[in-house]
Design a protein around this motif. Structure first.
Motif, mmCIF file in Angstrom:
data_model
loop_
_atom_site.group_PDB
_atom_site.id
_atom_site.type_symbol
_atom_site.label_atom_id
_atom_site.label_comp_id
_atom_site.label_asym_id
_atom_site.label_seq_id
_atom_site.Cartn_x
_atom_site.Cartn_y
_atom_site.Cartn_z
ATOM 1 N N GLY A 46 93.345 18.397 -22.521
ATOM 2 C CA GLY A 46 93.999 16.756 -22.287
ATOM 3 C C GLY A 46 95.320 16.549 -23.230
ATOM 4 O O GLY A 46 96.346 16.293 -22.245
ATOM 5 N N VAL A 47 95.224 17.445 -23.923
ATOM 6 C CA VAL A 47 96.945 17.390 -24.804
ATOM 7 C C VAL A 47 97.833 18.331 -23.715
ATOM 8 O O VAL A 47 99.246 17.376 -23.912
ATOM 9 C CB VAL A 47 97.044 17.976 -26.535
ATOM 10 N N PHE A 48 97.368 19.983 -23.618
ATOM 11 C CA PHE A 48 98.466 20.355 -22.919
ATOM 12 C C PHE A 48 98.672 19.966 -21.797
ATOM 13 O O PHE A 48 100.185 20.148 -20.948
ATOM 14 C CB PHE A 48 97.951 21.674 -22.990
ATOM 15 N N LEU A 49 97.985 19.640 -20.895
ATOM 16 C CA LEU A 49 97.904 18.859 -19.855
ATOM 17 C C LEU A 49 99.224 17.838 -19.791
ATOM 18 O O LEU A 49 99.495 17.289 -19.249
ATOM 19 C CB LEU A 49 96.757 18.278 -19.252
ATOM 20 N N GLY A 50 98.711 17.089 -20.683
ATOM 21 C CA GLY A 50 99.210 15.474 -20.901
ATOM 22 C C GLY A 50 100.509 15.943 -20.834
ATOM 23 O O GLY A 50 101.419 15.078 -19.705
ATOM 24 N N LEU A 54 103.774 15.369 -18.666
ATOM 25 C CA LEU A 54 105.806 14.687 -19.245
ATOM 26 C C LEU A 54 106.312 15.468 -18.715
ATOM 27 O O LEU A 54 107.283 14.947 -18.431
ATOM 28 C CB LEU A 54 105.786 14.114 -20.643
ATOM 29 N N ILE A 55 106.545 16.634 -18.801
ATOM 30 C CA ILE A 55 108.102 17.809 -18.719
ATOM 31 C C ILE A 55 107.437 18.143 -16.566
ATOM 32 O O ILE A 55 108.873 19.381 -16.984
ATOM 33 C CB ILE A 55 108.448 18.879 -19.861
ATOM 34 N N GLY A 56 107.310 17.693 -16.575
ATOM 35 C CA GLY A 56 107.239 18.137 -14.976
ATOM 36 C C GLY A 56 107.013 20.028 -14.998
ATOM 37 O O GLY A 56 106.736 20.779 -14.078
ATOM 38 N N TYR A 57 106.109 20.392 -15.626
ATOM 39 C CA TYR A 57 105.491 21.858 -15.168
ATOM 40 C C TYR A 57 103.044 21.352 -15.280
ATOM 41 O O TYR A 57 103.111 22.087 -16.753
ATOM 42 C CB TYR A 57 105.383 22.387 -16.626
ATOM 43 N N PRO A 58 102.607 20.649 -14.691
ATOM 44 C CA PRO A 58 101.850 20.660 -14.928
ATOM 45 C C PRO A 58 100.301 21.803 -14.811
ATOM 46 O O PRO A 58 99.588 21.773 -15.931
ATOM 47 C CB PRO A 58 100.524 18.939 -13.946
ATOM 48 N N VAL A 59 100.861 22.505 -13.519
ATOM 49 C CA VAL A 59 100.269 23.181 -13.813
ATOM 50 C C VAL A 59 100.122 24.371 -14.906
ATOM 51 O O VAL A 59 99.174 25.126 -15.314
ATOM 52 C CB VAL A 59 100.283 24.404 -12.224
ATOM 53 N N TYR A 60 101.493 25.274 -14.695
ATOM 54 C CA TYR A 60 101.847 26.027 -16.425
ATOM 55 C C TYR A 60 100.646 25.825 -17.331
ATOM 56 O O TYR A 60 99.359 26.305 -17.928
ATOM 57 C CB TYR A 60 102.733 25.900 -16.538
ATOM 58 N N LEU A 61 101.313 24.442 -17.616
ATOM 59 C CA LEU A 61 100.760 24.030 -19.000
ATOM 60 C C LEU A 61 99.584 23.939 -18.760
ATOM 61 O O LEU A 61 98.069 23.078 -20.344
ATOM 62 C CB LEU A 61 101.289 22.755 -19.963
ATOM 63 N N GLY A 62 98.909 23.106 -17.804
ATOM 64 C CA GLY A 62 97.453 23.175 -17.746
ATOM 65 C C GLY A 62 96.473 24.346 -17.894
ATOM 66 O O GLY A 62 95.404 24.250 -18.659
ATOM 67 N N ILE A 63 96.986 25.964 -17.547
ATOM 68 C CA ILE A 63 96.197 27.133 -16.928
ATOM 69 C C ILE A 63 96.189 27.305 -18.948
ATOM 70 O O ILE A 63 95.705 27.622 -19.219
ATOM 71 C CB ILE A 63 96.880 27.747 -16.596
ATOM 72 N N LEU A 64 97.665 27.097 -19.737
ATOM 73 C CA LEU A 64 97.575 27.460 -20.989
ATOM 74 C C LEU A 64 96.716 26.012 -21.463
ATOM 75 O O LEU A 64 95.855 26.842 -22.327
ATOM 76 C CB LEU A 64 99.455 27.089 -21.434
ATOM 77 N N GLY A 65 96.633 25.404 -21.303
ATOM 78 C CA GLY A 65 95.902 24.296 -21.823
ATOM 79 C C GLY A 65 94.096 24.784 -22.312
ATOM 80 O O GLY A 65 92.994 25.286 -23.273
ATOM 81 N N PHE A 66 93.685 25.410 -20.705
ATOM 82 C CA PHE A 66 92.732 25.848 -20.795
ATOM 83 C C PHE A 66 92.115 27.276 -21.644
ATOM 84 O O PHE A 66 91.204 27.260 -21.740
ATOM 85 C CB PHE A 66 92.028 26.478 -19.274
ATOM 86 N N LEU A 68 93.931 27.788 -24.626
ATOM 87 C CA LEU A 68 94.112 27.632 -25.566
ATOM 88 C C LEU A 68 92.713 26.625 -26.345
ATOM 89 O O LEU A 68 92.025 27.133 -26.836
ATOM 90 C CB LEU A 68 95.164 27.134 -26.162
ATOM 91 N N ALA A 69 92.397 26.070 -24.655
ATOM 92 C CA ALA A 69 90.503 25.399 -25.594
ATOM 93 C C ALA A 69 89.913 25.770 -25.238
ATOM 94 O O ALA A 69 88.686 25.873 -26.224
ATOM 95 C CB ALA A 69 90.819 24.280 -24.427
ATOM 96 N N PHE A 70 89.872 27.430 -25.045
ATOM 97 C CA PHE A 70 88.458 28.235 -24.397
ATOM 98 C C PHE A 70 88.565 28.104 -26.309
ATOM 99 O O PHE A 70 87.388 28.739 -26.209
ATOM 100 C CB PHE A 70 88.292 29.190 -23.642
ATOM 101 N N LEU A 71 89.429 29.871 -26.400
ATOM 102 C CA LEU A 71 90.375 29.899 -27.232
ATOM 103 C C LEU A 71 89.255 29.064 -28.824
ATOM 104 O O LEU A 71 88.938 28.859 -29.899
ATOM 105 C CB LEU A 71 91.497 30.515 -28.189
ATOM 106 N N ALA A 72 90.010 27.828 -28.787
ATOM 107 C CA ALA A 72 89.767 26.811 -29.982
ATOM 108 C C ALA A 72 88.222 26.513 -29.632
ATOM 109 O O ALA A 72 87.465 26.186 -31.186
ATOM 110 C CB ALA A 72 90.278 25.164 -29.498
ATOM 111 N N MET A 73 87.539 26.765 -29.241
ATOM 112 C CA MET A 73 86.283 26.078 -29.324
ATOM 113 C C MET A 73 85.513 27.389 -29.299
ATOM 114 O O MET A 73 84.346 27.338 -30.405
ATOM 115 C CB MET A 73 85.525 26.003 -27.392
ATOM 116 N N ALA A 74 85.546 28.541 -29.472
ATOM 117 C CA ALA A 74 85.280 29.544 -29.311
ATOM 118 C C ALA A 74 85.127 29.861 -31.220
ATOM 119 O O ALA A 74 84.086 30.230 -32.029
ATOM 120 C CB ALA A 74 86.035 31.286 -29.505
#
Length: 234
Positions: A46-50, A54-66, A68-74
């Motif tokens: 949610g943080v990376f998607l948000g 804000l900066i106009g790159y929801p797809v790129y940061l959404g993929i990066l957020g996904f 990093l979210a998986f890594l953080a969960m692991a």
């Protein structure tokens, strides 16, 4: 190629089964593990998607957020699983040796280098931080046992620092769950070759387990130990 594909296909179910088993075991000691892992993943994504919106790159940061979210969960799952495992081992004989054995990289562990009749035990591990002795059992009795082990090592290894810890939750003791962290925080004072030399010297000295007069093979059925301590020559 076919063999590699078959090996990969058989390895993946094994890994997934191991992860599932670890999760079940962790959940018994940590009932909130599922909620915590899910919360970490959702918040990170949610943080990376948000930020992306804000900066106009929801797809790129959404993929990066996904990712990093998986890594953080692991990472969170691994740490909580380790903590739960240590909690289940705490208070059991040999628990510290199991923790030391799991470290492996950079450390060479010899369990039960000293023991007394009350089953207080001292383990030894050697790494770039020098020699570390870890005692399990009664703190008062362990002080004597640790002092005797240091005196024995001083005859062979004189230029290597020796640190000792007693496992427990009392004053000046190290909880089992913090043993790994405590060892990793010790200052590095030896090089790789010095660690190897130190290990060779200590192995030459021997330890409790290698010096015990145990038979190398199974004892035949019906065979009795001679009262005189061994067979006599005629």
């Amino acid at each position: 190629m076919a063999r590699k594909d078959n090996a990969a296909s058989t390895a993946n179910p094994g890994r997934l089964k191991q992860i599932a088993l670890t999760y079940k075991m962790t959940r018994k000691a940590d009932s909130k593990i599922g909620l915590i892992i899910a919360a970490v993943g959702i918040v990170t994504f949610g943080v990376f998607l948000g930020i992306g919106l804000l900066i106009g790159y929801p797809v790129y940061l959404g993929i990066l957020g996904f990712i990093l979210a998986f890594l953080a969960m692991a990472i969170v799952f691994g740490r909580r699983a380790e903590k739960a495992a240590f909690g289940q081992m705490e208070g059991q004989p040999g628990a510290a040796a199991a923790v030391l054995d799991n470290m492996k990289r950079g450390w060479s562990t010899t369990p039960a280098v000293a023991m007394n009749r009350n089953q207080d035990v001292v383990h030894r591990t050697v790494g770039k931080a020098g020699i570390v002795l870890i005692g399990e059992g009664n703190p008062n009795r362990l002080k004597t046992l640790l002092a005797a082990e240091k005196k024995k090592m001083a005859r062979i290894v004189t230029d290597v620092p020796v640190t000792d810890f007693i496992i427990g939750n009392g004053e000046d003791q190290v909880p089992l769950t913090k043993l790994r962290t405590k060892l990793l925080k010790l200052p590095r004072v030896l090089t790789g070759p010095q660690v190897t030399t130190t290990n060779d010297r200590l192995r030459a000295m021997g330890d409790l387990m290698s010096n015990m007069p145990l038979p190398k093979g199974p004892m035949p059925k019906g065979m009795r130990t001679p009262r005189g301590g061994g067979p006599k020559m005629r």
